[in-house]
Scaffold this motif. Structure first.
Motif, PDB file in Angstrom:
ATOM      1  N   GLU A 211       0.840  -1.273   0.029  1.00 35.47           N
ATOM      2  CA  GLU A 211       0.056   0.077  -0.026  1.00 35.47           C
ATOM      3  C   GLU A 211       0.909   1.233  -0.113  1.00 35.47           C
ATOM      4  OE1 GLU A 211      -1.582   0.951   4.009  1.00 35.47           O
ATOM      5  OE2 GLU A 211      -1.220  -1.043   4.514  1.00 35.47           O
ATOM      6  N   SER A 212       0.287   2.438  -0.110  1.00 38.60           N
ATOM      7  CA  SER A 212       1.105   3.824  -0.096  1.00 38.60           C
ATOM      8  C   SER A 212       0.235   4.612   1.034  1.00 38.60           C
ATOM      9  CB  SER A 212       1.189   4.270  -1.507  1.00 38.60           C
ATOM     10  OG  SER A 212      -0.426   4.693  -1.894  1.00 38.60           O
ATOM     11  N   ALA A 213       1.055   5.733   1.356  1.00 35.88           N
ATOM     12  CA  ALA A 213       0.419   6.608   2.031  1.00 35.88           C
ATOM     13  C   ALA A 213       1.215   8.007   1.832  1.00 35.88           C
ATOM     14  CB  ALA A 213       0.531   6.020   3.726  1.00 35.88           C
ATOM     15  N   THR A 214       0.757   8.898   2.628  1.00 33.21           N
ATOM     16  CA  THR A 214       1.153  10.318   2.326  1.00 33.21           C
ATOM     17  C   THR A 214       1.791  10.964   3.852  1.00 33.21           C
ATOM     18  OG1 THR A 214      -1.044  11.400   2.120  1.00 33.21           O
ATOM     19  CG2 THR A 214      -0.140  10.922   0.212  1.00 33.21           C
ATOM     20  N   ASP A 215       1.083  10.162   4.819  1.00 29.10           N
ATOM     21  CA  ASP A 215       1.422  10.764   6.132  1.00 29.10           C
ATOM     22  C   ASP A 215       2.380   9.636   7.011  1.00 29.10           C
ATOM     23  OD1 ASP A 215       1.348  12.200   8.588  1.00 29.10           O
ATOM     24  OD2 ASP A 215      -0.514  11.729   9.163  1.00 29.10           O
ATOM     25  N   TRP A 216       3.546  10.203   6.765  1.00 27.93           N
ATOM     26  CA  TRP A 216       4.499   9.257   7.573  1.00 27.93           C
ATOM     27  C   TRP A 216       4.533   9.316   8.997  1.00 27.93           C
ATOM     28  CZ3 TRP A 216       7.627  11.306  11.371  1.00 27.93           C
ATOM     29  CH2 TRP A 216       8.024  12.717  11.339  1.00 27.93           C
TER      30      TRP A 216
END
Length: 403
Positions: A77-82
């Motif tokens: 999956e991917s995300a934008t908020d580390w």
């Protein structure tokens, strides 16, 4: 340092972790380094016996771009908020491939959350940031949380062999080292601005980007430490095209430095990103009382060795093709005579990091090592500002991990 894999050490110790469950990995950054690291994560278990892990999530600022990269590079999956990613219970390892200005904040937070951390070099953009990261790593280590900085050229088999030969005394007493890292991707004055050309995002130019590799190799190969430095920095193209018009370049295009090390070793370093015709050439020469070694990254699988103990009439540099199973890391790859490449250094790096986590041993290079390099970079900048005054390198108060 985690020992480079050989035929006799293919079987690692039993896995550890939460009920021996696979380690969940998150990578932050999906551009150049993110792609290189992702390739290593995707392939390492196919060639090395490592603890079980899963490529859980790839993090980036642009939702569409990072989602496409995650699918392409093998991430679930991917995300934008580390920040939300490092808080997840299913994430155990954080691989930081983001630009230097983000390293400190992400690494300190991840270590505080109990995550093992791998971060690309240089450690940070400033000494203060590097010190904060090193302090966080030291505190986390007491709880079994490991951290490592990604100087991937330590994992070049030919350079790993060079270090072994030096440690075995084949060069006698090392006297001096020459290292030059030359590229030309900025030779064209019309090449556009990037984050690597702004001090606030990159910290420095060729100095931190590629001279850091050369300095790390000098210290790692000789097992000596830089104690003083004299440096010169030069920016040849002061302004470059930006998205809204010309912008000032605030970092160096090239650097020259002379280093003094423990063990009475001297070294010279040259690094440039405007060396026309040089694509990615890291050349290292080590000269000792009983022999010499030479390496060029553009001849990745070769090491040149001169044995000065044989009669003069027999002396001369001979080529060692470093692809035998007896050479570092290579037992895991192809039959002898079949070469490997630059991308394999990252696979070796991930192998060593996972092995250190599994065996609960501090990996190398440590954040302490990264801090020491950061101090050398700062001294070279200070010397350049002072027009060549020899400046001592203030040694970290932390104990360096893994010679």
């Amino acid at each position: 340092m985690t020992t480079p894999v050989r035929p006799s050490d293919q079987t690692p110790a039993p896995a550890h972790g939460p009920a021996s469950a696979p380690l969940g990995v998150a990578a932050i950054g999906y551009a150049f380094m993110g792609k290189a690291h992702s390739n290593a994560w995707r392939n390492v278990a196919s060639f090395f016996d490592v603890p079980a892990f899963e490529q859980k999530v790839l993090v980036g600022r642009d939702a569409g771009s990072v989602a496409a990269a995650a699918a392409k590079y093998g991430w679930a999956e991917s995300a934008t908020d580390w920040r939300s990613v490092i808080e997840r219970d299913d994430i155990h390892v954080v691989d930081i491939c983001a630009p230097g200005w983000m390293h400190a904040e992400i690494a300190v937070a991840a270590l505080a959350a109990g995550k093992h951390v791998l971060v690309e070099k240089p450690l940070a953009n400033t000494i203060a940031e590097a010190e904060a990261m090193t302090a966080a790593a030291e505190a986390a280590r007491a709880n079994g949380v490991q951290s490592m900085i990604g100087f991937n050229y330590r994992r070049v088999p030919a350079l790993a062999l060079a270090r072994e030969l030096i440690a075995e005394g084949r060069l006698g007493t090392v006297r001096h080292v020459r290292a030059a890292y030359l590229q030309d991707w900025l030779s064209d004055a019309e090449s556009p601005m990037t984050w690597r050309l702004r001090k606030e995002t990159a910290g420095s130019g060729a100095l931190g980007d590629i001279a850091s590799h050369a300095i790390d190799q000098i210290q790692h190969l000789t097992n000596e430490t830089v104690t003083e430095a004299t440096g010169t920095l030069r920016t040849f193209v002061a302004r470059r095209p930006g998205p809204h018009g010309p912008e000032d370049v605030t970092v160096d295009d090239a650097v020259w430095a002379t280093l003094g090390l423990t063990g009475d070793v001297s070294a010279s370093v040259e690094a440039s990103r405007v060396a026309t015709g040089q694509k990615n050439s890291l050349r290292i020469e080590i000269y000792g009382t009983a022999g010499s070694l030479a390496f060029d990254l553009e001849n990745f699988n070769e090491l040149r060795f001169l044995d000065a103990t044989v009669p003069v009439r027999e002396q001369g540099f001979r080529r060692i093709l470093v692809n035998e199973p007896e050479h570092p890391y290579l037992a895991a790859w192809w039959p002898q005579g079949h070469i490997i490449g630059w991308e394999h250094t990252f696979t070796h790096q991930i192998r060593d990091f996972l092995t250190a986590i599994q065996e609960q041993t501090p990996p190398s290079p440590s954040f302490e090592d990264g801090l020491q390099i950061q101090r050398v970079l700062a001294v070279i900048e200070e010397s350049a500002d002072n027009r060549g005054v020899v400046t001592p390198v203030l040694q970290p108060t932390f104990a360096t991990q893994g010679a």
